[in-house]
Design an enzyme around this catalytic site. Structure first.
Site, short mmCIF file in Angstrom:
data_model
loop_
_atom_site.label_atom_id
_atom_site.label_comp_id
_atom_site.label_asym_id
_atom_site.label_seq_id
_atom_site.Cartn_x
_atom_site.Cartn_y
_atom_site.Cartn_z
N HIS A 1 0.86 -1.10 0.02
CA HIS A 1 -0.17 0.47 -0.07
C HIS A 1 1.13 0.98 0.23
CE1 HIS A 1 0.67 -0.60 4.00
NE2 HIS A 1 0.59 0.77 4.35
N HIS B 1 1.11 4.08 1.70
CA HIS B 1 1.43 4.91 3.06
C HIS B 1 3.03 5.12 3.31
CE1 HIS B 1 -2.52 4.28 6.01
NE2 HIS B 1 -2.02 5.51 4.90
N ASP C 1 5.35 4.83 5.21
CA ASP C 1 6.18 3.53 5.67
C ASP C 1 6.55 2.07 4.93
OD1 ASP C 1 4.39 3.13 6.93
OD2 ASP C 1 4.92 1.86 8.24
N HIS C 2 5.62 2.01 3.96
CA HIS C 2 5.62 1.79 2.90
C HIS C 2 7.08 1.88 1.53
CE1 HIS C 2 3.70 -1.53 5.13
NE2 HIS C 2 3.63 -0.45 5.43
N HIS D 1 -8.06 -1.93 5.49
CA HIS D 1 -6.80 -1.09 5.87
C HIS D 1 -7.65 0.40 5.84
CE1 HIS D 1 -3.43 0.58 7.95
NE2 HIS D 1 -3.04 1.15 6.65
N ASP E 1 -0.76 -3.94 5.31
CA ASP E 1 -1.25 -3.46 7.11
C ASP E 1 -3.43 -4.04 6.55
OD1 ASP E 1 0.86 -2.47 7.73
OD2 ASP E 1 0.53 -0.86 7.01
N HIS F 1 6.26 -5.74 11.97
CA HIS F 1 5.24 -3.93 11.79
C HIS F 1 4.89 -3.64 13.61
CE1 HIS F 1 2.59 -1.80 10.76
NE2 HIS F 1 2.94 -0.87 9.09
#
Length: 310
Positions: free
Chosen positions: A63, A65, A67-68, A142, A213, A271
């Site tokens: 996804h 976001h 942090d990915h 998510h 997530d 995570h």
């Protein structure tokens, strides 16, 4: 196959762990590798492993976001400096293409290899197939579109029993290759030889499930069914389900319950929220083990071998 957990944190880097990225090294003879997510500083983490950027073959983003994905542009750029000339396949949610193209255009980045970008909706099912692997995608639950990936290795023929072939009068040559590929052959004396008569047990393909997530959901269970290795987020500890679901995440207990219901063989949790230090991971592991015994709470740079059944 081996897997490296390049980052095991949620949201932002902490002094205990980097943000999310997982590398999967494929079997010999190719020894290429695939990357799942690329949080900030993923390429720095790769330097602490035997992995080489020029052997990177595909990237799968769960996804969008930060942090990915914040480590992805730099990593792809560095691959050119590391001698990477073969194509790279990039899979991810709708929006991954303009994200990469905008950064490369603004920074005047030019790659020395072809980057093929596949934007997914989650309705595709099987998104990749070759002679060795199949990759299936499904949408999770998510706060933004988030995917899980199921990697299925195809079964491989067993070892050729050369001594049996020689006993049947078949010497080394083209017939060996035919029987190895699963074809019946005829010996010089006219005996029809079936592949199963002169090969050892087949190597059963391994199944690896890597979830982005998610809250607990049906597609997470579907992708994890019978997996040899399940990589599942466990952002919060058991008892924090309400908070976890508010932000579209799972607890340790919920990750373990999914592994148990799916009949997975091994669970690796990742995570983790920044509220947990590495000293807390043993307790998080114990929470999950109450529901699914074969569980590991991943630490950065953990290396896991994905073993064959039997």
């Amino acid at each position: 196959m081996k897997m490296w957990f390049l980052g095991t944190g949620a949201g932002r880097p902490s002094k205990y762990r980097n943000v999310t990225a997982v590398a999967l090294k494929l079997p010999e003879p190719d020894c290429n590798w695939w990357l799942f997510d690329a949080g900030e500083a993923t390429q720095h983490q790769i330097m602490h492993t035997p992995l080489k950027l020029n052997k990177l073959e595909a990237v799968f983003i769960t996804h969008l976001h930060g942090d990915h994905i914040y480590g992805l542009p730099g990593l792809l750029s560095s691959r050119s400096f590391d001698g990477g000339v073969t194509p790279v396949q990039l899979y991810g949610p709708v929006g991954i293409k303009p994200f990469i193209e905008t950064i490369f255009n603004v920074s005047a980045t030019r790659l020395d290899y072809e980057l093929v970008i596949h934007e997914l909706t989650g309705d595709e099912g099987i998104i990749f197939e070759d002679d060795c692997f199949q990759v299936e995608v499904a949408t999770l639950e998510h706060r933004v579109v988030s995917f899980g990936y199921r990697i299925t290795e195809r079964d491989q023929p067993g070892k050729l029993l050369v001594h049996k072939l020689k006993e049947l009068g078949v010497e080394a040559g083209p017939l060996y290759g035919q029987v190895k590929q699963g074809h019946a052959i005829t010996s010089p004396t006219g005996v029809v030889i079936q592949p199963q008569d002169v090969t050892g047990p087949a190597h059963i393909g391994r199944v690896i499930t890597i979830l982005g997530d998610t809250k607990p959901c049906g597609n997470a269970l579907h992708l994890a069914m019978g997996a040899d290795l399940l990589v599942h987020e466990a952002t919060f500890g058991a008892g924090m389900e309400e908070k976890a679901h508010e932000f579209g995440h799972c607890t340790t207990a919920e990750a373990a319950q999914t592994a148990a219901q799916a009949g997975s063989r091994q669970l690796v949790m990742t995570h983790f929220s920044g509220r947990y230090s590495n000293e807390d991971l043993g307790a998080l592991e114990a929470e999950a083990a109450a529901h699914f015994p074969n569980v590991i709470a991943a630490r950065d740079l953990l290396n896991v071998e994905v073993k064959r059944r039997g």
